[in-house]
Design a protein around this motif. Structure first.
Motif, PDB file in Angstrom:
ATOM      1  N   LYS A   1      40.959  50.174  57.167  1.00  0.00           N
ATOM      2  CA  LYS A   1      40.430  50.169  55.795  1.00  0.00           C
ATOM      3  C   LYS A   1      40.194  48.752  55.275  1.00  0.00           C
ATOM      4  O   LYS A   1      40.482  48.433  54.121  1.00  0.00           O
ATOM      5  CB  LYS A   1      41.380  50.902  54.845  1.00  0.00           C
ATOM      6  N   GLU A   2      39.681  47.894  56.134  1.00  0.00           N
ATOM      7  CA  GLU A   2      39.403  46.525  55.715  1.00  0.00           C
ATOM      8  C   GLU A   2      38.185  45.996  56.463  1.00  0.00           C
ATOM      9  O   GLU A   2      37.866  46.445  57.575  1.00  0.00           O
ATOM     10  CB  GLU A   2      40.600  45.609  55.977  1.00  0.00           C
ATOM     11  N   THR A   3      37.501  45.071  55.834  1.00  0.00           N
ATOM     12  CA  THR A   3      36.312  44.488  56.428  1.00  0.00           C
ATOM     13  C   THR A   3      36.682  43.669  57.660  1.00  0.00           C
ATOM     14  O   THR A   3      37.634  42.886  57.640  1.00  0.00           O
ATOM     15  CB  THR A   3      35.590  43.585  55.411  1.00  0.00           C
TER      16      THR A   3
ATOM     17  N   ILE B   1      32.076  46.929  57.184  1.00  0.00           N
ATOM     18  CA  ILE B   1      32.693  47.178  55.882  1.00  0.00           C
ATOM     19  C   ILE B   1      32.984  48.671  55.746  1.00  0.00           C
ATOM     20  O   ILE B   1      32.061  49.497  55.775  1.00  0.00           O
ATOM     21  CB  ILE B   1      31.760  46.744  54.732  1.00  0.00           C
TER      22      ILE B   1
ATOM     23  N   ILE C   1      33.616  52.210  54.021  1.00  0.00           N
ATOM     24  CA  ILE C   1      33.186  52.810  52.756  1.00  0.00           C
ATOM     25  C   ILE C   1      34.336  53.680  52.248  1.00  0.00           C
ATOM     26  O   ILE C   1      34.537  54.813  52.700  1.00  0.00           O
ATOM     27  CB  ILE C   1      31.906  53.648  52.955  1.00  0.00           C
TER      28      ILE C   1
ATOM     29  N   GLY D   1      42.846  51.925  48.958  1.00  0.00           N
ATOM     30  CA  GLY D   1      42.667  51.021  50.088  1.00  0.00           C
ATOM     31  C   GLY D   1      43.896  50.817  50.942  1.00  0.00           C
ATOM     32  O   GLY D   1      43.849  50.055  51.914  1.00  0.00           O
TER      33      GLY D   1
ATOM     34  N   LYS E   1      32.339  34.897  55.321  1.00  0.00           N
ATOM     35  CA  LYS E   1      33.187  35.726  54.472  1.00  0.00           C
ATOM     36  C   LYS E   1      33.021  35.400  52.997  1.00  0.00           C
ATOM     37  O   LYS E   1      32.861  36.292  52.160  1.00  0.00           O
ATOM     38  CB  LYS E   1      34.657  35.552  54.882  1.00  0.00           C
TER      39      LYS E   1
ATOM     40  N   PHE F   1      31.300  38.811  51.811  1.00  0.00           N
ATOM     41  CA  PHE F   1      32.329  39.848  51.683  1.00  0.00           C
ATOM     42  C   PHE F   1      32.192  40.641  50.380  1.00  0.00           C
ATOM     43  O   PHE F   1      32.078  41.867  50.386  1.00  0.00           O
ATOM     44  CB  PHE F   1      33.714  39.210  51.784  1.00  0.00           C
ATOM     45  N   GLN F   2      32.224  39.949  49.261  1.00  0.00           N
ATOM     46  CA  GLN F   2      32.184  40.639  47.971  1.00  0.00           C
ATOM     47  C   GLN F   2      30.852  41.358  47.773  1.00  0.00           C
ATOM     48  O   GLN F   2      30.809  42.489  47.268  1.00  0.00           O
ATOM     49  CB  GLN F   2      32.424  39.644  46.839  1.00  0.00           C
TER      50      GLN F   2
ATOM     51  N   SER G   1      30.763  44.476  49.843  1.00  0.00           N
ATOM     52  CA  SER G   1      31.743  45.432  49.313  1.00  0.00           C
ATOM     53  C   SER G   1      31.146  46.214  48.144  1.00  0.00           C
ATOM     54  O   SER G   1      31.401  47.416  47.992  1.00  0.00           O
ATOM     55  CB  SER G   1      33.014  44.698  48.866  1.00  0.00           C
TER      56      SER G   1
ATOM     57  N   SER H   1      28.813  48.787  49.530  1.00  0.00           N
ATOM     58  CA  SER H   1      29.576  49.935  50.027  1.00  0.00           C
ATOM     59  C   SER H   1      30.039  50.834  48.880  1.00  0.00           C
ATOM     60  O   SER H   1      30.136  52.062  49.039  1.00  0.00           O
ATOM     61  CB  SER H   1      30.770  49.458  50.854  1.00  0.00           C
ATOM     62  N   LYS H   2      30.310  50.260  47.707  1.00  0.00           N
ATOM     63  CA  LYS H   2      30.690  51.063  46.543  1.00  0.00           C
ATOM     64  C   LYS H   2      29.523  51.897  46.045  1.00  0.00           C
ATOM     65  O   LYS H   2      29.708  53.037  45.593  1.00  0.00           O
ATOM     66  CB  LYS H   2      31.213  50.156  45.424  1.00  0.00           C
TER      67      LYS H   2
END
Length: 346
Positions: free
Chosen positions: A243-245, A275, A277, A284, A308, A312-313, A316, A319-320
């Motif tokens: 559950k992490e990138t 990533i 979802i 998480g 990163k 990363f953000q 993320s 993915s949301k």
């Protein structure tokens, strides 16, 4: 600017003092050289001749005293000029020191200007990336909102909801959410022609307990096998399980993942970012009972494609958007029944 003026004034004052000192010392040294080369030899020669010459009349006490004083005076002057010459050879110019300080300061200012110019270029690039990310997020959010609206339209229609057609609609709705990543890949991730991009979305099938491709857009030079991955296998399965990138700068140097890929794979998919979802209500934590809905994957044939701090953000949030849309699909399925074929719908 004020410090530059002070340094300039100090340099001018130092130069003026240095010039005055140089003139005084130069004259003293010049006279010392004349003394050593001309006057002193004459006096020594005259004195030696006077003392050693035979006379009928001996020197009286007054003359002898004068000669003795002259010799002492001569020695003192000689020592004085020797001391002047010696110290002049060791002197350091204050003006030269100021010039050296100014040179070092100019070099430091030049380095600072170069660094400032580089930072300015970097800041402009970051601003451009940030602007592209905002635009991409807006388009992705808009596409997700439209897709949720299409679910509402399907629900309100009088026609029966055929299962195969429904899932085709869902898959088709995913493309506009993810397509901005493809279109803007050069601006967002610095992809180049030799990078061989690959962007794919994997969904988790609880029955088969595996992650399967539901959408992909990639370079035409890449072979598409659309393999499925078990949780914990490969970077896709690890991102799902943990559950992490997962970010890998170069899979050819990764001891954890390289064994999962053939030589051709590691050349075409050299760096990646996966990533998970997560469901909207998933905190998480790996020890809860919820499993991610799937994994969003970006790969490149070039090493160090993804950063990163930059990606990363941003990914993320993408993915949301997917999680929100898929949550709407879950709600739809909870309130509606899918039919197997068109005859059942009638």
């Amino acid at each position: 600017m004020e410090q530059d003026d002070k340094l300039k004034n100090l340099a001018n004052a130092a130069k003026k003092n240095n010039d005055i000192t140089e003139k005084i010392v130069e004259r003293s040294v010049t006279f010392a050289q004349i003394w050593f080369t001309l006057i002193a030899p004459i006096i020594i020669g005259f004195s030696a001749t006077l003392i050693t010459t035979d006379r009928d009349v001996p020197l009286n006490d007054l003359v002898f005293t004068f000669i003795l004083i002259s010799i002492i005076f001569f020695v003192l002057i000689h020592l004085l000029f020797t001391y002047v010459n010696h110290n002049y050879s060791k002197k350091e110019s204050l003006y030269a020191g100021i010039l050296e300080m100014k040179r070092h300061k100019d070099e430091e200012v030049g380095e600072l200007r170069t660094e400032l110019a580089q930072n300015k270029i970097g800041l402009r690039k970051m601003a451009d990336i940030y602007s592209n990310q905002i635009s991409t997020l807006y388009l992705s959010a808009y596409a997700a909102d439209m897709a949720i609206g299409d679910l509402k339209k399907i629900e309100e229609s009088d026609e029966g909801i055929i299962e195969n057609n429904f899932w085709k609609e869902i898959t088709a709705s995913l493309a506009p959410i993810l397509q901005p990543l493809v279109v803007e890949r050069e601006a967002l991730f610095s992809f180049e022609s030799e990078s061989k991009y690959n962007i794919a979305l994997y969904f988790y099938d609880e029955v088969a307990d595996e992650l399967s491709v539901v959408w992909r857009d990639c370079d035409s030079r890449l072979p598409q096998r659309n393999r499925s991955w078990k949780p914990g296998h490969g970077h896709i399965g690890l991102a799902f399980l943990h559950k992490e990138t997962k970010l890998c700068p170069d899979i050819q140097t990764s001891s954890e993942l390289n064994s999962s890929y053939s030589q051709g794979d590691s050349a075409n998919y050299r760096s990646f970012m996966s990533i998970p979802i997560l469901r909207c209500d998933d905190d998480g934590k790996i020890n809860n009972i919820m499993k991610p809905l799937g994994v969003l994957v970006l790969t490149s044939a070039n090493p160090n494609q993804f950063i990163k701090e930059r990606d990363f953000q941003f990914l993320s949030i993408i993915s949301k958007h997917l999680a929100i849309y898929l949550a709407a699909v879950d709600v739809f399925l909870a309130h509606n029944t899918l039919t197997k074929n068109a005859s059942d719908a009638e």
